[in-house]
Write an enzyme that holds these catalytic residues in place. Structure first.
Site, PDB file in Angstrom:
ATOM      1  N   CYS A  61       0.840  -1.202   0.000  1.00 45.06           N
ATOM      2  CA  CYS A  61       0.000   0.000   0.000  1.00 45.06           C
ATOM      3  C   CYS A  61       0.877   1.255   0.000  1.00 45.06           C
ATOM      4  O   CYS A  61       1.982   1.260   0.542  1.00 45.06           O
ATOM      5  CB  CYS A  61      -0.907  -0.006   1.230  1.00 45.06           C
ATOM      6  N   ASP A  63       0.378   3.810   1.697  1.00 46.45           N
ATOM      7  CA  ASP A  63       0.337   4.401   3.038  1.00 46.45           C
ATOM      8  C   ASP A  63       1.750   4.672   3.576  1.00 46.45           C
ATOM      9  O   ASP A  63       2.600   3.776   3.572  1.00 46.45           O
ATOM     10  CB  ASP A  63      -0.411   3.434   3.974  1.00 46.45           C
ATOM     11  N   ARG A  65       2.866   4.868   6.374  1.00 45.85           N
ATOM     12  CA  ARG A  65       3.258   4.113   7.578  1.00 45.85           C
ATOM     13  C   ARG A  65       3.703   2.692   7.251  1.00 45.85           C
ATOM     14  O   ARG A  65       4.000   1.911   8.154  1.00 45.85           O
ATOM     15  CB  ARG A  65       2.079   4.076   8.559  1.00 45.85           C
ATOM     16  N   HIS A 117      -2.238  -4.103   4.986  1.00 42.81           N
ATOM     17  CA  HIS A 117      -2.026  -3.689   6.381  1.00 42.81           C
ATOM     18  C   HIS A 117      -3.367  -3.414   7.045  1.00 42.81           C
ATOM     19  O   HIS A 117      -4.303  -2.923   6.408  1.00 42.81           O
ATOM     20  CB  HIS A 117      -1.106  -2.462   6.467  1.00 42.81           C
ATOM     21  N   CYS A 120      -6.201  -0.151   6.905  1.00 41.51           N
ATOM     22  CA  CYS A 120      -5.960   0.458   5.579  1.00 41.51           C
ATOM     23  C   CYS A 120      -7.109   1.407   5.217  1.00 41.51           C
ATOM     24  O   CYS A 120      -8.270   0.994   5.121  1.00 41.51           O
ATOM     25  CB  CYS A 120      -5.815  -0.631   4.525  1.00 41.51           C
TER      26      CYS A 120
HETATM   27 ZN   LIG Z   1      -3.436   1.148   3.013  1.00 39.89          ZN
END
Ligand SMILES: [Zn+2]
Length: 221
Positions: A61, A63, A65, A117, A120
């Protein structure tokens, strides 16, 4: 974050007196990082300049993080990475397919990890019923996964737990996509060693869980 004063001369170089100054801290970080890498291994960048030979393709992803290399503690050169919103592997997406083909046919990676994750935002946005525009189209495959597993998901009373389960189911679906892709199937047909794995990462503790859906050969059923 304070907006620092632009050094003299920057305005003519960058068009705006602030463009460069706002990112000065990142350039500074970069210089320090490169120095640390060379201090630890003098030939590090010279070697990477001439060859990349990663054994792994990470499909994860976007993202912030979920930084691929950091999570599995690998250096530059060790992980080929493709990231998008909600770690999808859609068989009609030219970007993902180009990465997949290069990784399989040229780099000859031995492992492909689809890494979702928990928590998400992409997965949550796919099923919250709100309209956001283009991303709704991108997230459509997750709504299909949601629909296919409706009974199981509806039986989970806690919203967070339900969405986390959807994150896992999405990873499993993307593993099927990757494993059934023609580039992967052809690699197996010519005897290339290649496995496709499904993982999910926890933002809460930094740990990856293997969902045990690894595929290492064509489905012969
Ligand atoms: Zn995500």
């Amino acid at each position: 974050m304070p907006r620092t004063r632009s050094p003299a001369g920057l305005a003519t170089r960058r068009g705006s007196p602030y463009d460069g100054a706002m990112l000065d801290h990142l350039i500074k970080n970069n210089r320090a990082w490169a120095e640390r890498m060379v201090a630890a291994d003098a030939g590090f960048f010279k070697r990477l300049e001439h060859q990349q030979a990663p054994q792994y393709l990470w499909i994860g992803c976007s993202d912030s993080r979920v930084p691929a290399n950091e999570i599995v503690d690998l250096d530059p050169g060790e992980l080929f990475v493709h990231r998008n919103v909600a770690n999808l592997a859609p068989p009609q997406d030219a970007n993902y397919l180009s990465v997949l083909q290069f990784a399989v046919d040229v780099l000859k990676v031995k492992h492909i990890m689809v890494v979702g994750h928990y928590g998400c935002g992409g997965v949550a946005a796919a099923v919250d019923g709100k309209r956001r525009g283009l991303v709704d189209h991108w997230l459509h495959p997750i709504r299909e996964v949601h629909h296919a597993h409706r009974q199981e998901l509806d039986a989970i009373p806690d919203t967070r737990a339900r969405l986390n389960r959807l994150c896992e189911l999405n990873v499993k679906r993307q593993v099927v996509n990757v494993a059934s892709d023609v580039f992967v199937q052809e690699a197996w047909a010519r005897g290339q060693e290649l496995s496709v794995h499904g993982w999910v990462y926890s933002l809460a503790n930094g740990l990856v869980t293997d969902l045990n859906v690894t595929v290492s050969q064509p489905d012969r059923t």
